[in-house]
Write a protein that holds these residues in place. Structure first.
Motif: not given
Length: 70
Positions: A60-69
């Protein structure tokens, strides 16, 4: 499986305690039978963009754009 302090420290470092990655380590151990080879494989996963993306999506980390980057 990872019964020495060095191996346990490395396992903690590579998995961050994420159950998904710890489970992966256990499955790799079943396949490879060598804890050091498992740790090398886990380290290699960090450099594999496909694996990293799959992990981010599964957690679910990918749902947050900052974390996904990151």
């Amino acid at each position: 499986m990872f019964h020495t302090e060095d191996r346990l420290d490395r396992l903690r470092e590579l998995t961050g305690g994420w159950p998904l990655l710890v489970d992966r380590a256990h499955r790799l151990h079943d396949e490879l039978g060598d804890p050091d080879e498992v740790l090398r494989s886990l380290a290699g996963l960090r450099a594999d963009r496909v694996e990293v993306r799959a992990f981010a999506e599964a957690t679910g980390v990918y749902a947050d754009p900052l974390l996904a980057t990151g």
